[in-house]
Design a protein around this motif. Structure first.
Motif, short mmCIF file in Angstrom:
data_model
loop_
_atom_site.label_atom_id
_atom_site.label_comp_id
_atom_site.label_asym_id
_atom_site.label_seq_id
_atom_site.Cartn_x
_atom_site.Cartn_y
_atom_site.Cartn_z
N VAL A 73 32.53 35.71 37.25
CA VAL A 73 32.47 34.48 38.05
C VAL A 73 31.35 34.56 39.08
O VAL A 73 30.55 33.63 39.23
N LEU A 74 31.29 35.71 39.78
CA LEU A 74 30.27 35.88 40.81
C LEU A 74 28.96 36.42 40.25
O LEU A 74 28.01 36.66 41.00
N GLY A 75 28.93 36.65 38.96
CA GLY A 75 27.69 37.10 38.32
C GLY A 75 27.27 38.50 38.73
O GLY A 75 26.09 38.83 38.74
N SER A 80 38.74 41.73 50.54
CA SER A 80 39.64 42.56 49.74
C SER A 80 40.61 43.31 50.64
O SER A 80 41.83 43.35 50.39
N VAL A 88 36.64 38.63 38.33
CA VAL A 88 35.98 37.61 39.15
C VAL A 88 34.58 38.07 39.55
O VAL A 88 33.61 37.30 39.48
N THR A 89 34.46 39.34 39.94
CA THR A 89 33.16 39.87 40.37
C THR A 89 32.14 39.83 39.25
O THR A 89 31.00 39.39 39.44
N ASP A 90 32.53 40.25 38.05
CA ASP A 90 31.57 40.38 36.95
C ASP A 90 31.33 39.08 36.19
O ASP A 90 30.22 38.84 35.69
N LYS A 144 40.16 40.93 40.64
CA LYS A 144 38.90 41.01 41.39
C LYS A 144 37.75 41.54 40.54
O LYS A 144 36.61 41.12 40.68
N ASP A 171 27.74 39.84 41.69
CA ASP A 171 27.67 40.00 43.15
C ASP A 171 28.94 40.68 43.64
O ASP A 171 30.04 40.42 43.14
N LYS A 172 28.80 41.52 44.66
CA LYS A 172 29.94 42.25 45.16
C LYS A 172 30.99 41.34 45.79
O LYS A 172 30.66 40.42 46.52
N PHE A 173 32.25 41.63 45.47
CA PHE A 173 33.35 40.92 46.12
C PHE A 173 33.40 41.41 47.56
O PHE A 173 33.38 42.62 47.81
N PRO A 174 33.44 40.51 48.54
CA PRO A 174 33.40 40.94 49.95
C PRO A 174 34.47 41.97 50.27
O PRO A 174 35.68 41.67 50.18
#
Length: 328
Positions: free
Chosen positions: A289-291, A300, A285-287, A282, A293-296
């Protein structure tokens, strides 16, 4: 009174003091009222006490949700469920330690209680150190995340083995440098015994003290997984510490509920492995892939709970015909 509202690690001091007061009150109630005398705890009583501690933890989580917002609340519950699930593995190791040192069930609860009091301090030191590292260098989170992914993958492919308690370095060191009685002396960790050479009364440790030391060392090993896992969920030191401690507080009651049926949780290991891989991944992915943006947080929490609950249910279903062990 200003210090009560002063910011301490991102949370007002009064919030920290309220939590520590709750922990102290629960510990005093447990040791001073519920278990003032050493006695064996039955499975029924341990299940009720486990439910009580879980209820307190959930109510505290509700308070966190109300006071700090829904994101913090979901992060607390995610951390709590992960630590609670990881503690089931801890129960297995504790059971082996008590068996090795031949500790009767009626003395095990007191050893667990003092062990958990030490854990509260040790976890606090580890979490404070981790928080300082993350604050100074964010990239430390990537190390935590990679470690969690590696550990999870390793859990998928490695078989369990019993720890060699007799060759534990701490046990060998204490045995060489301290007097240790060969037999138990009720609930005492230290007693006075006659010196073999002079006949004078001298202090000596008991096997119950050795068990206490090994249990705390075992918890430090487990903390290597659990503390990075919660830091991968949130860097809020208050959430990291409180979710950890609220899960640990009920461990002694959980032990007596699960020790006799720990073999029925065979497949929970794979659910925990999946949780560690998910939590570690996670971060990346957050840093990346999602640029950023916070992982929901709700996703989680949902994935974590589903994996753990699925592992428990599947384990109990697959081993439904297995006879429970007898707790000695």
């Amino acid at each position: 009174m200003e210090f009560l509202f002063a910011d301490w690690l991102g949370t007002p001091a009064w919030f920290w003091l309220a939590f520590l007061a709750l922990v102290a009150a629960l510990t005093a109630f447990d040791l001073g009222i519920l278990h003032k005398e050493d006695r064996e705890m039955g499975i029924g009583e341990s299940l009720k006490l486990t439910g009580f501690y879980i209820g307190i933890a959930l109510l505290f989580g509700g308070w966190v949700w109300y006071a700090k917002g829904d994101t913090a609340g979901m992060q607390y519950f995610t951390g709590f469920f992960i630590e609670k699930a990881l503690s089931i593995d801890n129960v297995f190791v504790i059971s082996l330690i008590f068996t090795f040192f031949a500790i009767p069930a009626k003395y095990q609860y007191r050893a667990l209680l003092w062990g958990i009091m030490a854990v509260i301090v040790l976890r606090g030191l580890m979490i404070a150190g981790g928080a300082a590292l993350v604050q100074e260098a964010y990239w430390v989170l990537y190390i935590f995340a990679a470690f969690l992914v590696f550990t999870g993958i390793k859990m998928f492919f490695t078989s369990d083995h019993d720890p060699d308690i007799g060759n534990n370095p701490a046990v060998r060191w204490i045995s060489r440098h301290m007097r240790v009685t060969k037999e138990l002396h009720d609930q005492h960790f230290f007693v006075k015994v006659p010196d073999e050479k002079t006949g004078k009364m001298v202090h000596a440790a008991t096997p119950l003290f050795l068990a206490l030391v090994v249990i705390n060392l075992a918890d430090l090993v487990f903390a290597v997984d659990s503390v990075p896992a919660i830091f991968a969920i949130t860097t809020d030191t208050f959430i990291v510490y409180t979710s950890n401690i609220m899960a640990i507080l009920g461990l002694r009651a959980l032990y007596f509920a699960l020790a006799a049926m720990i073999d029925r949780f065979t497949y929970l290991k794979y659910a925990l492995a999946a949780v560690l891989v998910f939590i570690g991944s996670k971060i990346f992915v957050t840093d990346f892939v999602l640029g950023g943006d916070k992982f929901p947080p709700v996703l989680s929490l949902g994935v974590t709970f589903a994996l753990i609950a699925g592992g428990v249910v599947f384990s109990l279903w697959k081993t439904r015909k297995q006879e429970p062990a007898v707790l000695k």
